[in-house]
Scaffold this motif. Structure first.
Motif, PDB file in Angstrom:
ATOM      1  N   VAL A 500      40.848 109.192  46.292  1.00  0.00           N
ATOM      2  CA  VAL A 500      41.154 109.529  44.745  1.00  0.00           C
ATOM      3  C   VAL A 500      42.361 109.183  44.404  1.00  0.00           C
ATOM      4  O   VAL A 500      43.405 109.455  44.918  1.00  0.00           O
ATOM      5  CB  VAL A 500      40.996 110.982  44.468  1.00  0.00           C
ATOM      6  CG1 VAL A 500      40.958 111.188  42.930  1.00  0.00           C
ATOM      7  CG2 VAL A 500      39.364 111.789  44.939  1.00  0.00           C
ATOM      8  N   VAL A 501      42.321 107.780  43.642  1.00  0.00           N
ATOM      9  CA  VAL A 501      43.425 107.460  42.969  1.00  0.00           C
ATOM     10  C   VAL A 501      43.625 107.866  41.632  1.00  0.00           C
ATOM     11  O   VAL A 501      42.760 107.407  40.728  1.00  0.00           O
ATOM     12  CB  VAL A 501      43.802 105.860  42.972  1.00  0.00           C
ATOM     13  CG1 VAL A 501      45.067 105.527  42.639  1.00  0.00           C
ATOM     14  CG2 VAL A 501      43.341 105.631  44.583  1.00  0.00           C
ATOM     15  N   PHE A 502      44.855 108.703  41.369  1.00  0.00           N
ATOM     16  CA  PHE A 502      44.927 109.240  40.110  1.00  0.00           C
ATOM     17  C   PHE A 502      46.360 109.034  39.437  1.00  0.00           C
ATOM     18  O   PHE A 502      47.216 109.152  40.107  1.00  0.00           O
ATOM     19  CB  PHE A 502      44.683 110.871  40.155  1.00  0.00           C
ATOM     20  CG  PHE A 502      44.832 111.703  38.837  1.00  0.00           C
ATOM     21  CD1 PHE A 502      46.004 112.292  38.716  1.00  0.00           C
ATOM     22  CD2 PHE A 502      43.921 111.818  38.032  1.00  0.00           C
ATOM     23  CE1 PHE A 502      46.406 113.092  37.752  1.00  0.00           C
ATOM     24  CE2 PHE A 502      44.060 112.349  36.727  1.00  0.00           C
ATOM     25  CZ  PHE A 502      45.209 113.103  36.646  1.00  0.00           C
ATOM     26  N   SER A 503      46.046 108.769  38.125  1.00  0.00           N
ATOM     27  CA  SER A 503      47.483 108.577  37.241  1.00  0.00           C
ATOM     28  C   SER A 503      47.272 109.273  35.973  1.00  0.00           C
ATOM     29  O   SER A 503      46.020 109.240  35.386  1.00  0.00           O
ATOM     30  CB  SER A 503      47.651 107.046  36.946  1.00  0.00           C
ATOM     31  OG  SER A 503      48.955 106.969  36.335  1.00  0.00           O
ATOM     32  N   GLU A 504      48.354 109.847  35.582  1.00  0.00           N
ATOM     33  CA  GLU A 504      48.296 110.488  34.269  1.00  0.00           C
ATOM     34  C   GLU A 504      47.756 109.922  32.879  1.00  0.00           C
ATOM     35  O   GLU A 504      46.928 110.502  32.179  1.00  0.00           O
ATOM     36  CB  GLU A 504      49.482 111.525  33.741  1.00  0.00           C
ATOM     37  CG  GLU A 504      49.527 112.620  34.969  1.00  0.00           C
ATOM     38  CD  GLU A 504      50.417 113.387  34.653  1.00  0.00           C
ATOM     39  OE1 GLU A 504      50.812 113.678  33.371  1.00  0.00           O
ATOM     40  OE2 GLU A 504      50.937 114.385  35.529  1.00  0.00           O
ATOM     41  N   PRO A 505      47.959 108.793  32.779  1.00  0.00           N
ATOM     42  CA  PRO A 505      49.263 108.077  33.614  1.00  0.00           C
ATOM     43  C   PRO A 505      50.642 107.914  32.366  1.00  0.00           C
ATOM     44  O   PRO A 505      50.636 108.161  31.286  1.00  0.00           O
ATOM     45  CB  PRO A 505      48.638 106.633  33.412  1.00  0.00           C
ATOM     46  CG  PRO A 505      47.734 106.459  32.046  1.00  0.00           C
ATOM     47  CD  PRO A 505      47.432 107.906  31.777  1.00  0.00           C
ATOM     48  N   PHE A 506      51.692 108.118  33.279  1.00  0.00           N
ATOM     49  CA  PHE A 506      53.121 108.010  32.596  1.00  0.00           C
ATOM     50  C   PHE A 506      54.041 107.595  33.427  1.00  0.00           C
ATOM     51  O   PHE A 506      53.914 107.890  34.589  1.00  0.00           O
ATOM     52  CB  PHE A 506      53.422 109.686  32.150  1.00  0.00           C
ATOM     53  CG  PHE A 506      54.785 109.441  31.399  1.00  0.00           C
ATOM     54  CD1 PHE A 506      54.958 109.368  30.152  1.00  0.00           C
ATOM     55  CD2 PHE A 506      56.023 109.737  32.154  1.00  0.00           C
ATOM     56  CE1 PHE A 506      56.036 109.190  29.363  1.00  0.00           C
ATOM     57  CE2 PHE A 506      57.339 109.829  31.567  1.00  0.00           C
ATOM     58  CZ  PHE A 506      57.486 109.500  30.290  1.00  0.00           C
ATOM     59  N   PHE A 507      55.039 106.895  32.870  1.00  0.00           N
ATOM     60  CA  PHE A 507      56.327 106.461  33.686  1.00  0.00           C
ATOM     61  C   PHE A 507      57.362 106.576  32.781  1.00  0.00           C
ATOM     62  O   PHE A 507      57.246 106.502  31.551  1.00  0.00           O
ATOM     63  CB  PHE A 507      55.933 104.749  34.191  1.00  0.00           C
ATOM     64  CG  PHE A 507      54.605 104.835  34.934  1.00  0.00           C
ATOM     65  CD1 PHE A 507      54.901 104.730  36.323  1.00  0.00           C
ATOM     66  CD2 PHE A 507      53.593 104.475  34.316  1.00  0.00           C
ATOM     67  CE1 PHE A 507      53.615 104.523  37.344  1.00  0.00           C
ATOM     68  CE2 PHE A 507      52.214 104.363  35.146  1.00  0.00           C
ATOM     69  CZ  PHE A 507      52.397 104.612  36.478  1.00  0.00           C
TER      70      PHE A 507
END
Length: 714
Positions: A500-507
């Protein structure tokens, strides 16, 4: 290439050879620093475009009251039998200097340290017929010399200055006025404005606190009504006094249901800019007793200020929000539409080092402090008990590495509910998870939901904060923060391939919503770590646009033409040229602070499948939609929807959080900056039966940029 805006670290400049200028800035999507060669005649267009002069000069009340303050002060000096020698500090366009001449000043000296604006002022003064009447000096006021043959032949007996910001003193007003008093002005000089007052109001607000203090993450346990804590917040974060940095907001757009007043608005600082009645201290502390209006907690202090523009204090300019803003008869305003719009002088929120319990029958004391450039506040419950007067300094790290917007996202119930629901469906005891992003606390949630192991990618700024969360949640055995560049991590460093590859995403580099497409580039760098058939979140992204009529925000790019009878075409051309050469067509704004009426329905401009590799060629979408008989359209609002899975329920929007209703104000996600695309000229589609919006959107894979073009045809 990418827009810089308020409170964003500015680009660095590198001189190369003799005439060339390189600019360096971070590409927030690819994560790379990029150098761009500017033309030989580079004149700091970016700085001009971001200067916010236009929005300030659209403030008609500001202009009128400066004009009236000058008229009255010059008349006062005439009644004394004195000649009038004016010093205009920070002249900008030269407007206040030209006002002074029009009011009868004998001489006017204007200084402006920002060279492009000094040149603009020089040309504008000539164009308005004031050549020879205003002596313009391209220097800071603190560099001026007085005496025969020097910058100023004599000391001025009238000072006009606009050196204020949201905090009143943040642009160096104290130093400016102290130096002017000591070196540039006569002892009996008059000042426009003559004084300033800072007001503070103590409030209880769990909503405002979402932008300041992290809260634990909970869920309802499956099969029961009990709440289960998924993310415990470290004591170092809970007890942190936070950052003293001002949180500037358009308080008139803050719903009153968001807060409970604990005090009335209290005057806490008074500045006599002449320094004659009261010195202008570089550091000061005041204590104001007040009786609480309600029991509860003191969470924050709302702040604004006013100026007295004449010597008698009859001409006042208030920056109060509408619900505390009196008109000339002392009545409060009924809505934000009743007061001047200002983006250059906003209101502010200051968070107390720790919330304080209060009871309505027990008096309290508001302690207000300032140094030369900033303010901070505290509450004293016992007047006999010492409290810390030091400026708050973040000790936990979260307030240093995370913006107010990001802290709000981490506390946002809507986001948390969606993330948790999706992870509950996907996480199994065999799941090997990889999270891509900065301060991705959903990694803690994935581990608590039973994942076998979770790997995190964190930059050097957020690593320490994340490690504290892992430790307090006792997950050191289940979560590993990977070192360095994800592309350099090998499968030998993992217990098993990632499922499982997960990003909220936020940087931390995210300015516009689609800048978080950086997660796509990161994912492309770690394909070698992923198991066959690995689940990827988010699975796709949609970019949306909506034709709108901004009530006030259009003024940041709108030409002035004339201000109080003075021709501003020179300035208009300077700003237009600077914006065209230095700005992207889209800039980020928190649209919940800027009312806009929908003049159409949302249009999906582009959709990208994040389950595929990054394409080699640009991805474009063009089309048109019919516009209703809507009225004035002066811009497009832009945002993205992150589709975590193919289930529509698992979509997170950064745009409207309620259905869009034609002609009604839009309710925006308050924890994101959306994008705005302002039309060069407003278009009125009223009574038009064939108006169409033509759009073109292009994603450029080589550098991650998204380009937009819009045209409205009748």
């Amino acid at each position: 290439m990418f827009l810089l805006f308020r409170n964003v670290v500015p680009k660095r400049l590198l001189q190369y050879k003799r005439m060339s200028v390189f600019t360096s800035q971070l590409n927030p999507i690819t994560g790379k620093m990029e150098w761009e060669l500017q033309p030989e005649n580079y004149d700091f267009q970016q700085e001009v475009a971001r200067s916010a002069y236009a929005d300030m000069l659209h403030d008609q009340e500001r202009n009128d009251k400066y004009y009236e303050g000058l008229r009255r002060s010059i008349a006062d000096l005439r009644r004394r039998g004195q000649e009038v020698h004016v010093l205009d500090i920070g002249t900008g366009t030269g407007l206040l200097s030209m006002m002074a001449v029009s009011c009868g000043a004998d001489t006017v000296t204007a200084c402006e340290a920002f060279y492009p604006m000094a040149e603009c002022a020089r040309k504008g003064i000539i164009a308005n017929g004031f050549a020879g009447k205003v002596h313009l000096i391209p220097k800071r006021s603190t560099e001026l010399e007085v005496g025969p043959g020097k910058d100023m032949e004599r000391k001025a007996n009238l000072l006009v200055a606009e050196v204020f910001d949201t905090e009143l003193i943040g642009e160096g007003a104290i130093e400016t006025y102290r130096h002017a008093r000591d070196f540039l002005l006569t002892e009996d000089a008059l000042l426009v404005p003559s004084e300033g007052t800072v007001y503070a109001q103590v409030v209880q607000s769990s909503m405002l606190q979402r932008w300041n203090r992290l809260q634990e993450v909970t869920r309802v346990k499956p099969g029961s009504n009990e709440r289960e804590v998924l993310v415990t917040v470290p004591n170092s974060v809970l007890e942190c006094p936070g950052a003293a940095a001002v949180h500037d907001l358009q308080l008139s757009q803050v719903p009153q249901k968001w807060f409970t007043p604990i005090s009335k608005p209290l005057p806490v600082f008074w500045f006599d800019w002449s320094g004659r009645r009261k010195d202008i201290p570089c550091d000061d502390t005041t204590h104001v007793n007040f009786q609480p209006l309600a029991s509860g907690e003191c969470d924050a202090v709302l702040m604004w200020w006013d100026l007295r523009m004449d010597q008698d204090g009859e001409v006042a300019l208030s920056c109060a929000p509408y619900w505390a803003h009196p008109d000339t008869l002392g009545r409060l305003k009924s809505s934000s539409e009743d007061i001047p719009w200002r983006d250059h002088w906003m209101q502010a929120v200051y968070y107390l080092p720790q919330p304080r319990k209060v009871e309505v029958e027990k008096p309290l004391m508001l302690v207000s402090m300032h140094d030369e450039y900033s303010l901070w506040f505290n509450i004293q419950e016992d007047i006999n008990k010492e409290i810390c007067m030091d400026r708050p300094v973040c000790e936990c790290g979260i307030h240093i590495v995370s913006s107010r917007t990001r802290i709000g996202q981490l506390n946002d119930p809507r986001r948390l509910k969606t993330y948790i629901r999706v992870l509950e469906k996907l996480i199994t005891p065999d799941s090997i998870c990889l999270t891509l992003g900065d301060c991705c606390l959903m990694a803690i949630v994935a581990a608590k939901l039973g994942a076998k192991h979770v790997y995190m990618t964190e930059g050097p700024g957020t690593r320490k904060v994340v490690e504290d969360f892992i430790s307090v949640n006792k997950l050191q055995h289940k979560i590993t923060v990977l070192p360095g560049d994800i592309s350099e991590v090998t499968t030998d460093q993992l217990i098993a391939p990632v499922t499982v590859v997960f990003s909220e995403p936020f940087f931390t580099t995210t300015l516009l919503p689609w800048h978080s497409l950086y997660c796509w580039y990161m994912r492309n760098s770690c394909l070698h770590l992923m198991a066959d058939g690995a689940t990827i979140l988010p699975s796709s992204v949609s970019i949306w646009g909506l034709p709108v009529q901004f009530r006030d925000l259009w003024k940041i790019r709108a030409p002035l033409h004339h201000v109080n009878g003075f021709n501003m075409n020179i300035f208009d051309k300077l700003i237009e040229k600077a914006c065209e050469e230095a700005d992207d067509k889209v800039e980020p704004q928190p649209l919940w602070e800027y009312p806009a009426k929908a003049r159409g329905q949302p249009v999906r401009l582009l959709k990208l499948d994040l389950n595929t590799g990054i394409p080699e060629n640009p991805v474009s979408s063009t089309g048109s939609v019919a516009l209703p008989d809507a009225g004035i359209i002066n811009g497009l609002a832009l945002w993205v929807d992150w589709h975590l899975t193919i289930d529509p329920e698992d979509t997170l929007t950064t745009g409207p959080v309620e259905p869009v209703v034609l002609h009604e104000n839009i309710r925006w996600d308050v924890y994101t900056r959306q994008g705005i695309y302002l039309l060069r000229e407003p278009v009125n589609t009223k009574n038009s039966i064939s108006s169409q919006l033509f759009y073109s959107t292009t994603f450029q894979p080589s550098d991650g940029t998204v380009k937009f073009d819009f045209q409205i045809k009748m």
